[in-house]
Write a protein that holds these residues in place. Structure first.
Motif, PDB file in Angstrom:
ATOM      1  N   VAL A 343       3.621 153.168 -15.247  1.00  0.00           N
ATOM      2  CA  VAL A 343       3.974 153.378 -16.600  1.00  0.00           C
ATOM      3  C   VAL A 343       4.408 154.854 -17.063  1.00  0.00           C
ATOM      4  N   GLY A 344       3.849 155.857 -16.641  1.00  0.00           N
ATOM      5  CA  GLY A 344       4.088 157.082 -16.782  1.00  0.00           C
ATOM      6  C   GLY A 344       5.458 157.507 -16.328  1.00  0.00           C
ATOM      7  N   LYS A 349      11.128 158.196 -17.216  1.00  0.00           N
ATOM      8  CA  LYS A 349      12.431 157.851 -17.117  1.00  0.00           C
ATOM      9  C   LYS A 349      13.563 157.642 -18.274  1.00  0.00           C
ATOM     10  N   ARG A 350      12.589 156.852 -18.971  1.00  0.00           N
ATOM     11  CA  ARG A 350      13.122 156.424 -20.353  1.00  0.00           C
ATOM     12  C   ARG A 350      13.388 157.886 -21.267  1.00  0.00           C
ATOM     13  N   ALA A 351      12.484 158.723 -21.214  1.00  0.00           N
ATOM     14  CA  ALA A 351      12.682 159.756 -22.169  1.00  0.00           C
ATOM     15  C   ALA A 351      13.949 160.637 -21.426  1.00  0.00           C
ATOM     16  N   GLN A 352      13.971 160.890 -20.375  1.00  0.00           N
ATOM     17  CA  GLN A 352      15.170 161.261 -19.991  1.00  0.00           C
ATOM     18  C   GLN A 352      16.310 160.756 -20.246  1.00  0.00           C
ATOM     19  N   GLN A 353      16.345 159.498 -20.107  1.00  0.00           N
ATOM     20  CA  GLN A 353      17.582 158.873 -20.395  1.00  0.00           C
ATOM     21  C   GLN A 353      17.960 158.900 -22.020  1.00  0.00           C
ATOM     22  N   VAL A 362      23.726 152.951 -27.304  1.00  0.00           N
ATOM     23  CA  VAL A 362      23.535 151.892 -26.471  1.00  0.00           C
ATOM     24  C   VAL A 362      23.208 152.289 -25.136  1.00  0.00           C
ATOM     25  N   THR A 363      22.268 152.505 -24.566  1.00  0.00           N
ATOM     26  CA  THR A 363      22.031 152.591 -23.301  1.00  0.00           C
ATOM     27  C   THR A 363      21.623 151.337 -22.384  1.00  0.00           C
ATOM     28  N   ILE A 364      21.970 151.203 -21.205  1.00  0.00           N
ATOM     29  CA  ILE A 364      21.826 150.007 -20.553  1.00  0.00           C
ATOM     30  C   ILE A 364      20.339 149.737 -20.205  1.00  0.00           C
ATOM     31  N   ASP A 365      19.669 150.931 -19.941  1.00  0.00           N
ATOM     32  CA  ASP A 365      18.353 150.639 -19.558  1.00  0.00           C
ATOM     33  C   ASP A 365      17.412 150.155 -20.717  1.00  0.00           C
TER      34      ASP A 365
END
Ligand code: GTP
Ligand code: MG
Length: 371
Positions: A343-344, A349-353, A362-365
């Motif tokens: 989860v971390g 990853k999401r925060a970086q993206q 609009v980001t794909i992830d």
């Protein structure tokens, strides 16, 4: 999300695969049903269907807010201490009030007498613990203060009687109102010859805070934080308001809560002051905090003592995180380290993206993974 094929994408979008194949064909991409798509192609499809990153349909275990919405069994709930935030304009006496409440001299030791961060303390009044959060008075800290209001049960708005209502007084009122938190007004510095508590009442009534003395329902207490006047009455009012709220939490679950402040220590690594909101935090707990994670290595209470557990409304300093989180971040304890790690890592990853694609909404992830 990379490598999703047309069939899977179609399912997520509730469309026929053929429709998507046709769309792609029109955009010059030839694809078959089971062929994995690259992120660029997925983005094209997403943009075409007008998908926004915010849209969420399914439960996402990496979305920490989910854990905060879980309902607890009524029988498991026990009374918890109120969390009281002290707010108000710069120099109106917030830290002096806290000093007076805990009989220490924090404000004197602060650089320039200005609070640079949020302090968290628990004070016992007749065996009843109350958690206090001190907040900085500078406009630059507005964001932190706004976040502070989130964990708060009661807001004390300190107004200096010789200065009256000032911009950050109004800001504090607005935060408390937005968070739907009851307000107690502490009219401070009434020892001063220039103090004019009536003027404070008058000014606050213009902002919807009408004292009981004037037929309203806002509690006003005249105090002198410096000389300890009115402090007992203020504490009484805090206990009164918290009793009415019937604040409860379940101590028998994996802990969740929020970050009050965090810093990076040269030898100990990231140190975070956190507030437990539900459950009991224990040494060794695998934990996700904001977009970082780790295992609780050590816990220190507000008196600098090591503790092994921290229950609801308890502020503690913890070490053991990979990175320093941010004030206002939420934390969730997971059963095992493996889950906390995945989860971390997903959140990191999401925060970086997210930071990478701030302009590019609009980001794909977060698009397909949140569908
Ligand atoms: P920031 O953290 O900078 O927002 O300030 P604060 O609201 O925490 O104010 P602080 O407690 O540091 O007090 C500011 C000044 O007011 C200090 O010099 C205090 O000694 C003085 N002060 C606070 N309370 C009283 C009071 O009741 N009476 C008098 N006379 N002075 C007070
Ligand atoms: Mg202060």
């Amino acid at each position: 999300t990379d490598g999703m094929n047309i069939q899977e994408v179609a399912k997520k979008l509730h469309r026929e695969p053929a429709e998507i194949i046709k769309k792609l064909f029109m955009m010059g991409v030839v694809a078959t049903q089971n062929q994995p798509l690259d992120s660029e192609t997925l983005e094209l499809i997403a943009a075409d269907y007008g998908i926004k990153a915010e849209e969420k349909v399914q439960v996402d275990i990496s979305d920490l807010s989910v854990y905060f919405e879980e309902e607890d069994n009524e029988e498991a709930m026990v009374t918890r201490p109120p969390v009281v935030t002290i707010m108000g304009h710069v120099d109106h006496g917030k830290t002096t009030l806290l000093d007076s409440l805990r009989n220490t001299k924090v404000s004197l030791s602060e650089a320039g007498g200005i609070t640079q961060h949020i302090g968290a303390y628990q004070i016992k009044i007749n065996d009843q613990p109350i958690t206090f959060l001190d907040t900085p008075g500078h406009a630059a800290f507005t964001v932190m203060r706004a976040r502070g209001a989130d964990v708060t049960d009661i807001t004390i708005i300190v107004v200096a009687a010789d200065d009256g209502v000032m911009p950050q007084t109004i800001e504090a009122i607005n935060h408390a109102k937005a968070a739907d938190v009851p307000i107690i007004v502490a009219v401070n510095k009434i020892d001063k010859p220039t103090a004019n508590p009536d003027r404070v009442m008058q000014e606050l009534s213009e902002h919807g805070l009408i004292s009981e003395a004037w037929g309203g329902d806002t509690i006003f207490v005249n105090i002198s934080a410096k000389f300890g006047q009115g402090i007992d009455e203020l504490l009484e009012m805090i206990l009164l308001v918290s009793e009415v709220q019937e604040l409860k939490a379940n101590p028998d679950r994996m802990a969740i809560g929020s970050v009050i402040e965090a810093r990076l220590d040269k030898t100990k690594g990231p140190i975070s002051t956190i507030l437990v909101q539900q459950g009991t935090l224990k040494i060794g707990d695998p934990i996700v905090v904001g977009s970082t994670f780790g295992r609780v290595r050590a816990m220190i209470n507000d008196q600098g003592r090591r503790v092994k557990t921290a229950g609801p409304s308890m502020p503690v300093e913890i070490t053991g995180l990979n990175e320093a989180p941010q004030a206002g971040d939420r934390f969730v304890v997971f059963e095992d380290e493996k889950t906390a790690r995945s989860v971390g890592e997903e959140r990191m990853k999401r925060a970086q993206q997210e930071s990478r694609s701030k302009q590019n909404r609009v980001t794909i992830d977060n698009l397909f993974s949140s569908l």
